[in-house]
Motif scaffolding. Structure first.
Motif, short mmCIF file in Angstrom:
data_model
loop_
_atom_site.label_atom_id
_atom_site.label_comp_id
_atom_site.label_asym_id
_atom_site.label_seq_id
_atom_site.Cartn_x
_atom_site.Cartn_y
_atom_site.Cartn_z
N TYR A 1 1.75 9.67 -15.62
CA TYR A 1 2.04 9.63 -14.19
C TYR A 1 3.52 9.34 -13.92
O TYR A 1 4.17 8.61 -14.67
CB TYR A 1 1.26 8.49 -13.50
N ALA A 2 3.99 9.89 -12.80
CA ALA A 2 5.30 9.52 -12.25
C ALA A 2 5.10 9.40 -10.74
O ALA A 2 4.45 10.26 -10.13
CB ALA A 2 6.36 10.56 -12.58
N LEU A 3 5.62 8.34 -10.15
CA LEU A 3 5.48 8.11 -8.71
C LEU A 3 6.85 8.07 -8.07
O LEU A 3 7.66 7.20 -8.38
CB LEU A 3 4.75 6.77 -8.46
N GLU A 4 7.11 9.05 -7.19
CA GLU A 4 8.38 9.09 -6.46
C GLU A 4 8.21 8.46 -5.09
O GLU A 4 7.27 8.78 -4.36
CB GLU A 4 8.86 10.54 -6.31
N MET A 5 9.15 7.57 -4.77
CA MET A 5 9.20 6.89 -3.47
C MET A 5 10.62 7.00 -2.95
O MET A 5 11.54 7.36 -3.69
CB MET A 5 8.81 5.42 -3.63
N ASN A 6 10.83 6.64 -1.68
CA ASN A 6 12.18 6.62 -1.15
C ASN A 6 13.06 5.70 -2.00
O ASN A 6 12.58 4.70 -2.54
CB ASN A 6 12.19 6.15 0.31
N MET B 1 5.02 10.57 -3.72
CA MET B 1 4.36 11.67 -4.41
C MET B 1 4.05 11.21 -5.83
O MET B 1 4.94 10.76 -6.55
CB MET B 1 5.22 12.93 -4.44
N LEU B 2 2.78 11.33 -6.18
CA LEU B 2 2.32 10.99 -7.52
C LEU B 2 2.18 12.27 -8.33
O LEU B 2 1.45 13.18 -7.94
CB LEU B 2 0.97 10.27 -7.46
N PHE B 3 2.89 12.34 -9.44
CA PHE B 3 2.79 13.47 -10.35
C PHE B 3 1.77 13.11 -11.42
O PHE B 3 1.93 12.12 -12.12
CB PHE B 3 4.15 13.76 -10.99
N LEU B 4 0.71 13.89 -11.50
CA LEU B 4 -0.35 13.70 -12.49
C LEU B 4 -0.18 14.81 -13.52
O LEU B 4 -0.35 15.99 -13.23
CB LEU B 4 -1.72 13.79 -11.81
N PHE B 5 0.24 14.42 -14.72
CA PHE B 5 0.50 15.39 -15.78
C PHE B 5 -0.76 15.64 -16.60
O PHE B 5 -1.66 14.80 -16.63
CB PHE B 5 1.64 14.89 -16.67
N ASP B 6 -0.81 16.77 -17.28
CA ASP B 6 -1.97 17.15 -18.07
C ASP B 6 -2.16 16.24 -19.28
O ASP B 6 -3.27 16.09 -19.78
CB ASP B 6 -1.86 18.60 -18.53
N GLN B 7 -1.07 15.65 -19.76
CA GLN B 7 -1.17 14.74 -20.89
C GLN B 7 -0.02 13.76 -20.88
O GLN B 7 1.01 13.99 -20.25
CB GLN B 7 -1.22 15.51 -22.21
N SER B 8 -0.22 12.65 -21.56
CA SER B 8 0.85 11.65 -21.68
C SER B 8 1.95 12.22 -22.55
O SER B 8 1.69 12.78 -23.61
CB SER B 8 0.31 10.36 -22.30
N ALA B 9 3.18 12.07 -22.08
CA ALA B 9 4.35 12.55 -22.82
C ALA B 9 5.58 11.87 -22.23
O ALA B 9 5.48 11.13 -21.25
CB ALA B 9 4.47 14.07 -22.74
N VAL C 1 0.85 -1.19 0.00
CA VAL C 1 0.00 0.00 0.00
C VAL C 1 0.89 1.24 0.00
O VAL C 1 1.90 1.30 0.70
CB VAL C 1 -0.93 0.00 1.23
N ILE C 2 0.48 2.23 -0.78
CA ILE C 2 1.21 3.49 -0.91
C ILE C 2 0.26 4.63 -0.58
O ILE C 2 -0.86 4.68 -1.09
CB ILE C 2 1.73 3.68 -2.35
N ARG C 3 0.69 5.52 0.27
CA ARG C 3 -0.06 6.76 0.55
C ARG C 3 0.68 7.85 -0.21
O ARG C 3 1.79 8.25 0.16
CB ARG C 3 -0.07 7.07 2.04
N ALA C 4 0.09 8.33 -1.31
CA ALA C 4 0.77 9.29 -2.17
C ALA C 4 0.11 10.66 -2.15
O ALA C 4 -1.11 10.76 -2.27
CB ALA C 4 0.81 8.76 -3.60
N GLU C 5 0.92 11.67 -2.00
CA GLU C 5 0.45 13.03 -2.21
C GLU C 5 0.32 13.20 -3.72
O GLU C 5 1.13 12.67 -4.48
CB GLU C 5 1.46 14.04 -1.68
N VAL C 6 -0.68 13.95 -4.14
CA VAL C 6 -0.92 14.12 -5.57
C VAL C 6 -0.52 15.54 -6.00
O VAL C 6 -1.11 16.52 -5.55
CB VAL C 6 -2.41 13.87 -5.94
N SER D 1 2.38 22.60 -8.01
CA SER D 1 2.72 21.46 -7.14
C SER D 1 3.71 20.52 -7.82
O SER D 1 4.57 19.94 -7.17
CB SER D 1 1.47 20.72 -6.67
N ARG D 2 3.60 20.35 -9.13
CA ARG D 2 4.58 19.52 -9.85
C ARG D 2 5.95 20.17 -9.83
O ARG D 2 6.97 19.49 -9.69
CB ARG D 2 4.11 19.25 -11.28
N SER D 3 6.01 21.49 -9.98
CA SER D 3 7.29 22.20 -9.97
C SER D 3 7.95 22.12 -8.60
O SER D 3 9.15 21.98 -8.49
CB SER D 3 7.09 23.67 -10.35
#
Length: 161
Positions: A130-135, A76-84, A48-53, A59-61
């Motif tokens: 999406y990009a998900l940063e973890m330790n 931390m989950l980065f939700l981008f405006d479009q796939s790239a 289980v992951i508790r991610a800030e969005v 917030s992405r910057s």
């Protein structure tokens, strides 16, 4: 009774300088305090992951900059405006991280390890929303690699593809 005395140039300058210094201190304090981000529960297999969005440009910057630690199982989950072919870097980021680039289906495309304060880029191998940063090492320590699914992303508004 009130007297109108002319204010000397030196005194006027000192008053303005003090006001400006106070404003700068308040601004710096506001910048240092990151606003609370929404969170989401995700899972990778049994983990289980508790991610800030981070779902806005601001917030992405900001991302995880200036933080000194992150709780285990948090990310931390980065939700981008479009796939790239999105890329990440570690400017002003003090903790070592691993980032998983995730496609619209929730499949991990690739994972990159990133060192603190390193400004080299780490990019998705194909377009992702999406990009998900973890330790650092979180994915590897749990046997999670490219091809694994991250569940729970359907709770978010789907970015344009």
């Amino acid at each position: 009774m009130m007297h109108n005395r002319p204010v000397s140039f030196g005194r006027a300058f000192a008053i303005r300088a003090a006001a400006l210094a106070g404003l700068m201190i308040c601004s710096a304090s506001a910048l240092a305090q990151q606003p609370a981000l929404p969170t989401i529960a995700l899972s990778a297999g049994i983990h289980v992951i508790r991610a800030e969005v981070a779902n806005t440009m601001a917030s992405r910057s900001q991302g995880l900059m200036q933080r000194k630690s992150m709780a285990q199982g948090s990310g931390m989950l980065f939700l981008f405006d479009q796939s790239a072919g999105h890329c990440m870097w570690m400017k002003n980021t003090l903790i070592p991280l691993s980032v998983a680039f995730i496609d619209a289906r929730g499949e991990i495309v690739n994972i990159a390890d990133m060192q603190p304060l390193d400004e080299s880029t780490h990019c998705a191998e194909r377009p992702v929303p999406y990009a998900l940063e973890m330790n650092l090492g979180w994915f590897r320590q749990r046997g999670i690699s490219a091809g694994a699914l991250i569940k729970g992303l359907e709770q978010l508004s789907a970015p344009t593809r």
